[in-house]
Design an enzyme around this catalytic site. Structure first.
Site, PDB file in Angstrom:
ATOM      1  N   CYS A  67      58.058  24.265  28.761  1.00 47.01           N
ATOM      2  CA  CYS A  67      58.800  24.917  27.669  1.00 47.01           C
ATOM      3  C   CYS A  67      59.454  23.884  26.755  1.00 47.01           C
ATOM      4  CB  CYS A  67      59.901  25.818  28.205  1.00 47.01           C
ATOM      5  SG  CYS A  67      59.462  26.828  29.615  1.00 47.01           S
ATOM      6  N   ASP A  68      60.078  22.869  27.331  1.00 49.37           N
ATOM      7  CA  ASP A  68      60.989  22.028  26.557  1.00 49.37           C
ATOM      8  C   ASP A  68      60.574  20.563  26.418  1.00 49.37           C
ATOM      9  OD1 ASP A  68      62.711  24.203  26.197  1.00 49.37           O
ATOM     10  OD2 ASP A  68      63.614  23.882  28.157  1.00 49.37           O
ATOM     11  N   CYS A 111      62.220  23.644  32.883  1.00 53.36           N
ATOM     12  CA  CYS A 111      60.836  23.918  32.488  1.00 53.36           C
ATOM     13  C   CYS A 111      60.317  22.871  31.507  1.00 53.36           C
ATOM     14  CB  CYS A 111      60.735  25.314  31.877  1.00 53.36           C
ATOM     15  SG  CYS A 111      59.078  25.729  31.329  1.00 53.36           S
TER      16      CYS A 111
END
Ligand code: NAP
Length: 333
Positions: free
Chosen positions: A135-136, A132
């Protein structure tokens, strides 16, 4: 007879549990093989509203679970193996051989990212290996990273990562992208993205501390092997929705995602879907949480609109006591 059974304890399932429990429906929540869903495999979540310093993914999940339990949600370790719509209720079969009847079912069983299946994969997730970018990605500023895959997800991830990384290698097993034409053009024109065609990742190469350092690549045409230094590998080779018990029973799209009819309702009365099990576009924790909220509200409304208990269902012990005392009115009376 349960009023609400919720399948899944990711963001969608737990938010549905909070809302249904707070609405007095005492939902039964099934924790499957991956309790906590995909957030349980991430580290810091920086884009969930309300946490300016970020929040640890598993911690966020534990807090949601505690919140649901505080309102009366009940949790059980079991997986749904089968479900049959009956006349006015749903019959559920769990993997522990238990059979449960419920008036409504909220399917929030999520989707699982596909991984490459290489050595050390599980250990490296959250340590320079992720599925992701949203997300990261922001953790990898001014360092080289790579994305694996050639579809729209890989293209989207690669473009998103150009905001942070010094260089984004797009490692794909062929020399044409499966992604849409417009995404393909954006990827190929971007000065920070370098495609690595006809190539597969053979091995993750971590540091002694267990953080991603590089990958070993193999050119599928020449067989030549090389090492590529990257601080993070973003695997974007697709997701698989967890819909196995529903095949042939609920409408699925060609990729296996649950189809909704109106709001979160599916075509089967009393069955609702929320989160990644029915979403292949947004795939975000906050979106799944919102969808879980909607499913709980839809289930609550369904129960109100179908207030009668199905005639074929025996009364629960509590209901039998209430009926004997004349405090429970059943059917059309
Ligand atoms: P996808 O379209 O199935 O693409 C998966 C990619 O991963 C393919 O390029 C495939 O290679 C590659 N791949 C699969 N298994 C692999 C393996 N073991 N090793 C190396 N590479 C592997 O999946 P997706 O990109 O997640 O998209 C899924 C659906 O969501 C699509 O319909 C897509 O259009 C949609 N989507 C839309 C958007 C958007 O509209 N913004 C964003 C994301 C996704 P091959 O090409 O060689 O098969």
């Amino acid at each position: 007879m349960e009023k609400v059974v919720i399948i899944g304890t990711g963001c969608a399932g737990l938010t549905a549990a909070i809302y249904a429990a707070r609405g007095g429906l005492q939902p039964l929540v099934l924790e499957g093989r991956q309790p906590g869903g995909q957030l349980s495999t991430t580290t810091l979540v920086e884009n969930f509203p309300g946490f300016p310093e970020g929040v640890d993914g598993p911690d966020l999940i534990m807090r949601m679970k505690a919140q649901a339990e505080g309102f009366g949600a009940r949790f059980q370790w079991a997986e749904l193996t089968n479900f049959e719509p009956q006349d006015g209720f749903l019959s559920l079969q769990f993997d522990n051989a238990e059979q449960v009847e419920t008036r409504t079912l909220i399917v929030a069983s999520g989707a699982a990212a596909r991984w490459l299946g290489l050595a050390n994969e599980k250990k490296l997730i959250g340590h320079g290996l992720t599925s992701c970018a949203t997300c990261d990605g922001a953790f990898y500023r001014n360092v080289p990273v790579c994305v694996v895959g050639g579809g729209d997800s890989a293209a989207e991830e690669a473009l998103f990562l150009t905001r942070f990384a010094s260089k984004v290698y797009l490692v794909h097993r062929r020399d044409t992208l499966r992604a849409s034409k417009i995404m393909t053009a954006r990827v190929l024109e971007h000065p920070k993205i370098e495609p690595v065609w006809h190539t597969k990742v053979e091995e993750y190469l971590p540091t002694a501390e267990g953080e991603m350092r590089a990958v070993r690549l193999k050119n599928l045409q020449s067989g030549a092997e090389s090492e590529l230094e990257v601080a993070c590998v973003f695997v974007a080779i697709g997701h698989e929705p967890n819909t196995r018990p529903f095949v042939g029973k609920l409408a699925l799209d060609p990729e296996g995602y649950l189809l909704k009819t109106r709001g979160t309702a599916t075509a089967v009365p009393g069955v609702f879907a929320a989160g990644d099990v029915s979403d292949k576009v947004y795939r975000q924790a906050i979106w799944a949480a919102g969808d879980g909220c909607a499913a709980a509200l839809d289930a609550e409304r369904y129960l109100t609109e179908h207030a009668e208990e199905p005639a074929s269902v025996p009364l629960s012990p509590t209901e039998q006591v209430l009926a004997a005392e004349g405090e429970l009115v059943v059917g059309n009376a």
